[in-house]
Every structure is written in C-alpha cells, then in structure tokens.
Design a protein around this motif. Structure first.
Motif, short mmCIF file in Angstrom:
data_model
loop_
_atom_site.label_atom_id
_atom_site.label_comp_id
_atom_site.label_asym_id
_atom_site.label_seq_id
_atom_site.Cartn_x
_atom_site.Cartn_y
_atom_site.Cartn_z
N THR A 73 102.85 0.84 44.42
CA THR A 73 103.75 0.94 45.57
C THR A 73 103.46 -0.10 46.65
OG1 THR A 73 102.31 2.51 46.73
CG2 THR A 73 103.94 3.43 45.21
N GLY A 74 102.28 -0.71 46.58
CA GLY A 74 101.93 -1.68 47.62
C GLY A 74 101.49 -1.06 48.92
N ARG A 75 101.32 0.28 48.95
CA ARG A 75 100.94 0.98 50.17
C ARG A 75 99.79 1.94 49.88
NH1 ARG A 75 104.85 0.43 54.01
NH2 ARG A 75 104.04 2.21 55.18
N PRO A 76 98.95 2.20 50.88
CA PRO A 76 97.89 3.18 50.70
C PRO A 76 98.45 4.60 50.78
CG PRO A 76 97.85 2.39 52.94
CD PRO A 76 98.92 1.60 52.23
N MET A 77 97.59 5.59 50.57
CA MET A 77 98.00 6.99 50.70
C MET A 77 98.35 7.25 52.15
SD MET A 77 98.26 9.85 48.98
CE MET A 77 98.46 11.59 49.36
N GLU A 78 99.56 7.77 52.41
CA GLU A 78 100.03 7.98 53.77
C GLU A 78 100.47 9.43 53.98
OE1 GLU A 78 101.72 3.61 55.06
OE2 GLU A 78 103.07 4.97 54.01
N LEU A 79 100.43 9.86 55.22
CA LEU A 79 100.86 11.21 55.59
C LEU A 79 102.07 11.10 56.52
CD1 LEU A 79 100.12 14.29 55.47
CD2 LEU A 79 98.90 13.93 57.63
N LYS A 80 103.11 11.87 56.21
CA LYS A 80 104.30 11.89 57.07
C LYS A 80 103.99 12.69 58.33
CE LYS A 80 107.50 11.64 53.15
NZ LYS A 80 108.58 12.34 52.42
N LEU A 81 104.34 12.13 59.48
CA LEU A 81 103.94 12.75 60.75
C LEU A 81 105.13 12.93 61.70
CD1 LEU A 81 100.67 10.71 61.34
CD2 LEU A 81 100.82 13.11 60.68
N SER A 82 105.19 14.09 62.29
CA SER A 82 106.07 14.38 63.41
C SER A 82 105.56 15.69 64.02
CB SER A 82 107.53 14.53 62.97
OG SER A 82 107.75 15.81 62.40
N GLU A 83 106.12 16.07 65.15
CA GLU A 83 105.68 17.32 65.78
C GLU A 83 106.06 18.55 64.95
OE1 GLU A 83 105.64 17.64 70.22
OE2 GLU A 83 106.98 15.89 70.05
N GLU A 84 106.90 18.35 63.94
CA GLU A 84 107.27 19.45 63.05
C GLU A 84 106.09 19.98 62.23
OE1 GLU A 84 110.59 18.72 60.47
OE2 GLU A 84 111.61 17.50 61.96
N ILE A 85 105.01 19.24 62.15
CA ILE A 85 103.87 19.69 61.33
C ILE A 85 103.19 20.93 61.93
CG2 ILE A 85 103.46 17.39 60.40
CD1 ILE A 85 101.07 17.11 62.27
N ALA A 93 97.14 17.34 49.61
CA ALA A 93 97.63 15.96 49.70
C ALA A 93 98.72 15.81 50.76
CB ALA A 93 98.16 15.51 48.34
N GLY A 94 98.95 16.86 51.56
CA GLY A 94 99.91 16.75 52.65
C GLY A 94 101.34 17.06 52.27
N ARG A 95 101.55 17.73 51.12
CA ARG A 95 102.90 18.13 50.72
C ARG A 95 103.17 19.55 51.17
NH1 ARG A 95 101.06 15.30 45.55
NH2 ARG A 95 99.90 17.24 45.28
N PRO A 96 104.33 19.85 51.79
CA PRO A 96 104.61 21.21 52.27
C PRO A 96 104.62 22.23 51.13
CG PRO A 96 106.17 19.62 53.18
CD PRO A 96 105.42 18.91 52.11
N ILE A 97 103.97 23.39 51.37
CA ILE A 97 103.95 24.45 50.35
C ILE A 97 104.36 25.79 50.95
CG2 ILE A 97 102.22 23.35 48.88
CD1 ILE A 97 100.10 25.12 50.20
N GLY A 101 110.74 23.41 53.52
CA GLY A 101 111.35 22.10 53.34
C GLY A 101 110.44 20.95 53.74
N GLU A 102 110.96 19.76 53.55
CA GLU A 102 110.20 18.55 53.85
C GLU A 102 110.13 18.28 55.35
OE1 GLU A 102 108.53 16.47 51.80
OE2 GLU A 102 108.96 17.80 50.13
N ILE A 103 109.14 17.50 55.74
CA ILE A 103 109.01 17.04 57.12
C ILE A 103 109.90 15.82 57.33
CG2 ILE A 103 107.40 16.00 58.78
CD1 ILE A 103 106.85 18.92 58.38
N TYR A 104 110.62 15.77 58.45
CA TYR A 104 111.38 14.57 58.81
C TYR A 104 110.51 13.74 59.75
CZ TYR A 104 115.38 16.88 56.73
OH TYR A 104 116.22 17.49 55.84
N PRO A 105 109.86 12.73 59.22
CA PRO A 105 108.78 12.06 59.98
C PRO A 105 109.27 11.06 61.01
CG PRO A 105 109.01 11.04 57.83
CD PRO A 105 110.00 12.17 57.86
N GLU A 106 108.47 10.93 62.08
CA GLU A 106 108.66 9.81 63.00
C GLU A 106 108.18 8.53 62.32
OE1 GLU A 106 106.77 10.39 66.75
OE2 GLU A 106 107.50 12.44 66.98
N PHE A 107 107.08 8.66 61.58
CA PHE A 107 106.51 7.54 60.82
C PHE A 107 105.47 8.11 59.86
CE2 PHE A 107 104.34 7.86 64.93
CZ PHE A 107 103.05 8.11 64.54
N SER A 108 104.96 7.27 58.99
CA SER A 108 103.87 7.65 58.09
C SER A 108 102.64 6.82 58.45
CB SER A 108 104.25 7.39 56.63
OG SER A 108 105.35 8.20 56.26
#
Length: 463
Positions: A73-85, A93-97, A101-108
């Motif tokens: 992928t050309g990218r390291p392991m990343e975590l999606k971040l927003s105040e929704e967490i 591994a940071g996947r919602p369980i 639903g999924e997090i709508y991130p501000e950035f990773s």
C-alpha cells in the motif's frame, strides 16, 4: 504507482516471503487477496534488498504460494481518528467491533508514533484521584506520569483496572475534557465481556475508548494494540486538548507476543527468550506519556502486568521499572486473606508524588502523613517478624501497639470495596484516625503543628 505481485516464495508460520518488491518500506502495510475473494493484511517486518518478510495479521492458513495476490500500500499501519472514537469498542487493530459502524475520520495517523521530545516536555504536576486510598495517599498518580501496576496470575488486577477507569478524576478537569483509553491484550472472552459490561453498567463507557485483543486473536495484532491505544490517546490529548488516562492490561501478554514474534523471525534471544530490544520496545510505548509545551492536554499511563511466579526480577517488570516513574505492587498474601485491593505498601512508590501533592494540590498534611504511615507500617513488619520468633505475648507494649496498628491499617485503610470511591480528604482523615492507635511519641515524621491539628486520639476512641 501501486504494483501487484502474484505468488509467494515461502510461507513459514505467520510469515510470508516475497521476492522482487521494488522500494519496500519497513512497517509498510500490504494487502493479500486469497482464493475466494478473502482479503487479509500484513506488514513488512524485514527487508533484504528486494526480498521482504511480511507478518500476516490473520495468519497464513489458506494462502497459496502460486496464486496469492500481494499489493503493497505504500503506507504504514494507520488508525482512523475523529471524536467519534469516544464511547466506541475496537479490536486490537483498531477496527470497530461494537456494531455501530465505521468511524468517519478527520484523518488517519501512523500508529508507531514516537516518544515525546524531552525538550518539549512539561514536568508532571497535579494528581489524579482514583478513589483508592492505598494509591491516592501513598503512591499518588500524577497527571502525565506513567505508573505501572505489578500483579500476579489470578489476582484482582482486572477488578482494580475497572475501578480505576470508573472512578478516576483529574483536579481541574471536567467530564468534557477527561477520558480513558483502555487497551486489553490477550484476554479471554469472558474477561473482555466483563470489561465491556462493567463500563456500560457504571455509565462511563461514553468517555472510554476500548481496544480489545482476545487470547485467540493473532499475536501480530497484540503487538500493535498498545500502539493503536496510544495513538488514539495522543489524538484526544494533543489535538483535542483533553486529559487522557491510558490503562493497558496485560503488558506481559504483549511481551509474550513480542517474544513469539521475535522467535519466528529467527532473532537471537535475550533474557528468558525475550528479544534483546525488549527494553527499547517498551520504552517506545511508555515514553509516549506526558505533557507537551503549548498543548493543553496530557497522556497518563497505567500499564498493568502480571509477574510470572510473582517474580519482580522477571525481565518484563524489571525493565518496566527502569523506564517508568515508580510502581504499584499487588501482594498475594493480602489477596489470600480477602483484602482488596491487595496493594503491597512498602515496595510501591510514585517517584513524582512529591511534586503533585500538598497544599494547593491535595492537603498540606499529605506528604508528612504518607511518610508517617510508611514508617509505621515498616515497623509493623519488624514487630511481626519478632513475634514469629519469641511469640506475641513476649512483645513489648509498643510492639503490640504496632501490631494493632498494622491490622487496622490493612483492614480499614488498604481494604475497601470495589465500588467504594473515597475522596482524598476521607483518605487522609482515615490515615490520621488509624495513627491514633499509636502514642504521640511514635509520630516522628510529622510536625507538631500537624499533630495538633489532625491527631485526635480522644475523638477517635469515642467513635
């Protein structure tokens, strides 16, 4: 340009070897496409020219040497971040369980992060109240500190972790800017359910971010769980200005996973088979706690680890003690007689305690009272040892007083209910009340002014 590679050169355990990879990056995430459309992820852990070794998160079972598709992928392991967490539950591994639903991130953000630059650090001040007397009074947790709990197998460290998460408060912080990031590694399903249920029933889940790695989850996931948790904590603290308490249990499970991971790569083992870089690896986690100049928030860590055979010289607690600023040690003998929390007072300490207590923080008598309680309890151990040799009846009157003090100290001060939340004032007043079992002449660690103000033996006996 994204390039797809077909086929693998070698599979060994959870590792896959691939040749001919152009410009690979260490810790780069790769995606596997397995027959049947299944997708898996891994990360590059070793590079030798164009030959790379990839650790597959979900394991290599079912992978084919001939037709497995691999895409870096050309990218390291990343975590999606927003105040929704906040209020959400994730896997290791940071996947919602939690089914929300999924997090709508501000950035990773890259989960590997980095230790806080010492030049940018602010010296930790201001205490965090846990509502637990043995911690608040004698091994006070300071905002921005890293203070581990050393436990043993079968002891009540999980219950203690839940109580700390439920009761923790920072002076000057409100529920709007204080939150807890909780990471559990290698726990059984029933323990994971206990954590989730406890937080939900106590109503604190809305200010908790949970990362749960189960015992049957891949070990590679266990090695990234604390990094995901700390990345979430840093985002909330330094991007959103919140005060974050990070509770990580069990760091021994993390180190066991690291040992297995190191062995699978064929690395030369160190003490008890752990990798030689265990110290620097733990430091890369612990040193992400603190406060930064120009930032309002803070990250405070309470790593919890179990000591094999209750051995405090084992590599995991030993190296942890070198990196962190003290430790809280749980005692099996106290646990066996029903004292909760079974905090062993004498080997426990908080090296930053002196700078976050006293007038303006807790109360002016806190430091002197803590010193006096430590001193008196140390003399209790001497009296117990002497009684085991000559018998309790042969002890002097003052030694008998110390035995009486020791029993009251353990059963009234250390022991408290799992739902009992004592304020710092209640804790300090209780300490003075128990000291009235000793004559005033034995109080050699407190000033005459404090004795006059707080030492009330007559009133205590009337109670």
């Amino acid at each position: 340009m994204i390039k797809e590679y077909i086929g693998l050169n070698e599979i060994s355990g959870s590792l896959a070897v691939l040749d001919g990879v152009k410009n690979p990056g260490y810790e780069e995430v790769v995606e596997f496409s397995v027959a049947g459309g299944e997708k898996r992820k891994g990360r590059i852990i070793q590079i030798d020219g164009e030959r790379v070794v990839v650790q597959v998160f979900e394991g290599t079972k079912g992978l084919s040497l001939k037709n497995t598709s691999v895409i870096p992928t050309g990218r390291p392991m990343e975590l999606k971040l927003s105040e929704e967490i906040l209020g959400r539950v994730f896997d290791g591994a940071g996947r919602p369980i939690d089914g929300l639903g999924e997090i709508y991130p501000e950035f990773s953000r890259d989960i590997n992060g980095s230790a806080i630059n010492p030049v940018s650090r602010i010296y930790p001040r201001n205490y965090i109240s846990t509502g637990i007397s043995s911690i608040d009074a004698l091994s006070t947790l300071i905002r921005g500190q890293k203070l581990p709990i050393f436990s043993g197998y079968g002891m009540k460290h999980n219950e203690l972790a839940v109580q700390i998460v439920r009761q923790a408060k920072i002076t000057g912080a409100s529920s709007d800017n204080f939150a807890v990031v909780f990471a559990a590694m290698g726990v059984k399903n029933d323990v994971a359910d206990y954590f989730r249920r406890s937080f939900e029933e106590s109503g604190v889940l809305s200010r908790v971010v949970m990362f749960l790695n189960l015992s049957d989850d891949p070990i590679i996931e266990r090695t990234i769980t604390p990094r995901c948790a700390l990345t979430a904590a840093e985002y909330l603290a330094f991007d959103k200005g919140m005060h974050i308490l990070v509770v990580m249990t069990d760091m021994s499970a993390y180190c066991e996973a690291l040992r297995e991971f190191s062995s699978s790569k064929g690395e030369i083992p160190g003490r008890k088979g752990y990798p030689g870089y265990l110290y620097s690896d733990l430091a890369s986690l612990y040193e992400r706690a603190g406060m930064i100049k120009g930032k309002e928030g803070s990250v405070t860590q309470i790593p919890i680890l179990t000591m094999p055979n209750d051995d405090i010289t084992h590599p995991v607690p030993d190296l942890t003690g070198y990196i962190t600023e003290g430790q809280i040690v749980l005692d099996r003998s106290l646990d066996s007689v029903g004292i909760y929390p079974p905090v062993s007072i004498l080997p426990s300490l908080s090296r930053l305690m002196k700078d976050g207590i006293g007038e303006g923080f807790t109360r002016e008598d806190h430091a002197a009272l803590a010193n006096q309680l430590f001193s008196a309890y140390a003399k209790v151990q001497d009296a117990v040892s002497l009684a085991s040799v000559i018998g309790e009846d042969e002890l002097s009157d003052i030694d008998k007083k110390y035995l009486e003090f020791g029993k009251a100290f353990e059963n009234r001060f250390i022991k408290q209910g799992a739902a009992e939340n004592r304020s710092i004032e209640e804790t300090l007043d209780l300490g003075w009340e128990i000291l009235t079992l000793l004559p005033e002449s034995e109080l050699d660690r407190v000033s005459a002014e404090l004795i006059e103000k707080y030492y009330k033996p007559a009133l205590s006996r009337q109670k």
